[in-house]
Design a protein around this motif. Structure first.
Motif, mmCIF file in Angstrom:
data_model
loop_
_atom_site.group_PDB
_atom_site.id
_atom_site.type_symbol
_atom_site.label_atom_id
_atom_site.label_comp_id
_atom_site.label_asym_id
_atom_site.label_seq_id
_atom_site.Cartn_x
_atom_site.Cartn_y
_atom_site.Cartn_z
ATOM 1 N N LEU A 212 13.258 7.774 -5.384
ATOM 2 C CA LEU A 212 12.838 7.916 -4.342
ATOM 3 C C LEU A 212 12.932 6.929 -3.440
ATOM 4 O O LEU A 212 13.864 5.825 -3.206
ATOM 5 C CB LEU A 212 11.040 7.473 -5.517
ATOM 6 N N ASP A 213 12.560 7.136 -1.803
ATOM 7 C CA ASP A 213 12.420 5.793 -1.277
ATOM 8 C C ASP A 213 13.438 5.721 -0.727
ATOM 9 O O ASP A 213 13.248 5.347 0.625
ATOM 10 C CB ASP A 213 11.757 4.664 -2.014
ATOM 11 N N ARG A 214 14.557 5.526 -1.237
ATOM 12 C CA ARG A 214 15.465 5.531 -0.362
ATOM 13 C C ARG A 214 17.023 6.335 -1.326
ATOM 14 O O ARG A 214 17.376 6.774 -2.095
ATOM 15 C CB ARG A 214 16.152 3.466 -0.980
ATOM 16 N N ARG A 215 17.923 5.820 -0.105
ATOM 17 C CA ARG A 215 19.413 6.699 -0.942
ATOM 18 C C ARG A 215 19.979 6.206 -1.515
ATOM 19 O O ARG A 215 20.111 4.887 -1.464
ATOM 20 C CB ARG A 215 20.051 6.967 1.146
ATOM 21 N N ASP B 183 18.911 2.398 7.650
ATOM 22 C CA ASP B 183 18.527 3.154 8.158
ATOM 23 C C ASP B 183 17.356 3.224 9.904
ATOM 24 O O ASP B 183 18.183 3.379 10.174
ATOM 25 C CB ASP B 183 17.399 4.819 7.311
ATOM 26 N N ARG B 184 16.235 2.445 9.177
ATOM 27 C CA ARG B 184 15.535 2.035 10.583
ATOM 28 C C ARG B 184 15.699 1.114 11.344
ATOM 29 O O ARG B 184 15.675 1.816 12.735
ATOM 30 C CB ARG B 184 14.050 1.238 9.552
ATOM 31 N N LEU B 185 17.236 0.221 11.114
ATOM 32 C CA LEU B 185 17.891 -0.883 12.031
ATOM 33 C C LEU B 185 18.816 -0.017 12.299
ATOM 34 O O LEU B 185 19.057 0.385 14.000
ATOM 35 C CB LEU B 185 19.042 -1.244 11.625
ATOM 36 N N SER C 155 18.466 0.508 1.925
ATOM 37 C CA SER C 155 19.181 1.486 2.476
ATOM 38 C C SER C 155 17.848 2.136 3.626
ATOM 39 O O SER C 155 18.437 2.304 4.647
ATOM 40 C CB SER C 155 19.163 3.292 1.906
ATOM 41 N N THR C 156 16.600 1.792 3.189
ATOM 42 C CA THR C 156 15.282 1.763 4.397
ATOM 43 C C THR C 156 15.374 0.906 5.484
ATOM 44 O O THR C 156 15.110 1.067 7.125
ATOM 45 C CB THR C 156 14.116 2.433 3.544
ATOM 46 N N ALA C 157 16.115 0.049 5.343
ATOM 47 C CA ALA C 157 16.130 -1.248 5.820
ATOM 48 C C ALA C 157 17.352 -0.853 7.684
ATOM 49 O O ALA C 157 17.716 -0.900 7.840
ATOM 50 C CB ALA C 157 16.373 -2.912 5.627
ATOM 51 N N ALA D 76 4.388 6.961 10.100
ATOM 52 C CA ALA D 76 3.555 7.049 8.534
ATOM 53 C C ALA D 76 4.651 8.201 7.793
ATOM 54 O O ALA D 76 4.681 8.964 7.863
ATOM 55 C CB ALA D 76 2.241 7.483 8.961
ATOM 56 N N GLN D 77 4.877 7.536 6.339
ATOM 57 C CA GLN D 77 5.705 7.995 5.733
ATOM 58 C C GLN D 77 4.413 9.201 4.803
ATOM 59 O O GLN D 77 3.423 8.561 4.445
ATOM 60 C CB GLN D 77 6.580 7.378 4.662
ATOM 61 N N PRO D 78 4.673 10.066 4.235
ATOM 62 C CA PRO D 78 4.246 11.093 3.203
ATOM 63 C C PRO D 78 3.964 9.772 1.688
ATOM 64 O O PRO D 78 4.122 11.350 1.166
ATOM 65 C CB PRO D 78 4.238 11.952 3.800
ATOM 66 N N PRO E 91 0.453 -1.287 -0.400
ATOM 67 C CA PRO E 91 -0.081 0.306 -0.230
ATOM 68 C C PRO E 91 1.099 1.248 -0.145
ATOM 69 O O PRO E 91 -0.102 2.252 -0.349
ATOM 70 C CB PRO E 91 -0.620 0.154 0.976
ATOM 71 N N PHE E 92 1.393 1.040 0.634
ATOM 72 C CA PHE E 92 3.166 2.511 -0.060
ATOM 73 C C PHE E 92 2.865 2.566 -0.644
ATOM 74 O O PHE E 92 2.420 4.120 -1.398
ATOM 75 C CB PHE E 92 4.368 1.612 1.377
ATOM 76 N N PHE E 93 3.738 2.263 -1.887
ATOM 77 C CA PHE E 93 4.349 2.464 -3.163
ATOM 78 C C PHE E 93 2.683 2.005 -4.062
ATOM 79 O O PHE E 93 2.438 3.225 -4.619
ATOM 80 C CB PHE E 93 5.108 0.688 -3.445
ATOM 81 N N THR E 94 1.989 1.755 -3.292
ATOM 82 C CA THR E 94 0.487 1.813 -4.610
ATOM 83 C C THR E 94 0.222 3.658 -4.670
ATOM 84 O O THR E 94 -0.140 4.159 -5.387
ATOM 85 C CB THR E 94 -0.975 0.646 -3.978
#
Ligand code: RIB
Length: 336
Positions: free
Chosen positions: A144-147, A194-196, A190-192, A290-292, A72-75
């Protein structure tokens, strides 16, 4: 087959005006727009996009290469991309790579052969290689989304992943949880990572031991979330808090806890990155960062269109959007 000249004659305007109305580019009064659209409908006119692209060397087509549009995020990101592109007279091709670098490269080669005007890329991992591949064809690209690794110059739109994760884990700590596990996405994404990093910073600042067994790695999907959760449920004693590194991992973890007869938050508190559309849940349940997502798609497309129509040599931008901490039922307090 009707031509643009037939439409112009029927509507009583010039062919260039017909083109402006169809491509939604340049000025046309509402009355003219309605006359042209009526003529197009009456004659059944279909623009010859190939002929137009040969003249303008533009296909008025963009591509969004992402990992999993069923997330749903990517949708929602894709909706922000398409709405913004469509308003500017562009259509969008969507490609799913499932976090595979080979799939990503395959799609990029096809898209470049199709001569799309620009590419929006959620890189699976090897962003620099993919960006080089695209740039060799002088095609604008926005990530998008990633570094991307430092030193790689490219327009980027992403979220505050480390801070969002830190705030979620900090919330559990302030509620009294000391042993908190992370169900992480794959290293190399990168999102994994950065969250870690946000998880580790919150635990370190609170003086909680970094237990290796409380850090498990998987994929950004439900099945992996359930599998990681089953690993955690075998620990003795079990942690009282869970941080799921994205929405699908969170849903998978919930299924595994339900299988084990555990209640959330009574038996175990759960927080998750990414919100879920309320339509997907009987009631909004997860405490999330929540990400915009829609705005991410919108802003990335605006950057790409600016590259297409403006100064391609302008310095690259890195837009980092804030996440929003939404506290709901799932983050309760530890028992006892
Ligand atoms: O659920 C999608 C989010 O998690 C995105 O940020 C994607 O990168 C994954 O990490």
């Amino acid at each position: 087959m009707a031509t643009i000249h037939d439409v112009a004659q029927r509507a009583g305007v010039s062919p260039i005006t017909v083109s402006r109305v169809i491509n939604r580019s340049g000025y046309a009064s509402q009355e003219t727009r309605e006359r042209v659209e009526a003529a197009v409908a009456e004659l059944g006119y279909v623009p010859n996009r190939l002929a137009r692209s040969l003249r303008s060397k533009r296909t008025h087509t963009l591509a969004l290469v992402l990992t999993d549009i069923t997330n749903p995020f990517f949708t929602t990101v894709a909706r922000g991309v398409e709405d913004t592109a469509s308003d500017a007279g562009y259509t969008v091709i969507f490609c799913n790579t499932d976090e595979s670098e080979n799939e990503e490269k395959k799609y990029l080669q096809v898209l470049l052969q199709q001569q799309v005007d620009g590419i929006l890329l959620v890189p699976a991992r090897s962003a620099p290689d993919s960006i080089d591949l695209i740039r060799k064809q002088h095609t604008p690209v926005v990530v998008l989304d990633r570094r991307v690794p430092s030193g790689v110059e490219v327009d980027t739109v992403r979220c505050e992943n480390e801070l969002g994760a830190y705030q979620l884990v900090r919330l559990l700590i302030e509620l009294g949880h000391q042993r908190i596990a992370i169900l992480s996405g794959p290293l190399g994404v990168s999102t994994a990572e950065d969250r870690l990093a946000g998880y580790r910073r919150a635990m370190r600042e609170a003086g909680h031991a970094a237990e290796a067994q409380l850090v498990v790695y998987g994929l950004f999907n439900q099945a992996s979330g359930a599998e990681m959760m089953r690993q955690i449920l075998e620990l003795e004693p079990r942690p009282t808090g869970i941080f799921a590194a994205n929405n699908l991992i969170g849903i998978g973890a919930l299924h595994a806890m339900q299988e084990a007869g555990l209640r959330v938050p009574e038996d175990m508190a759960v927080v998750s990155f990414d919100d879920l559309p309320p339509t997907l849940l009987t009631s909004p349940f997860f405490t999330v960062a929540a990400q915009p997502a829609y705005e991410m798609g919108q802003r990335a497309t605006q950057l790409l269109l600016a590259r297409l129509t403006g100064d391609a040599s302008a310095p690259c931008q890195e837009i980092i959007l804030p996440t929003e901490l939404v506290v709901r039922q799932s983050s309760g307090q530890p028992r006892g």
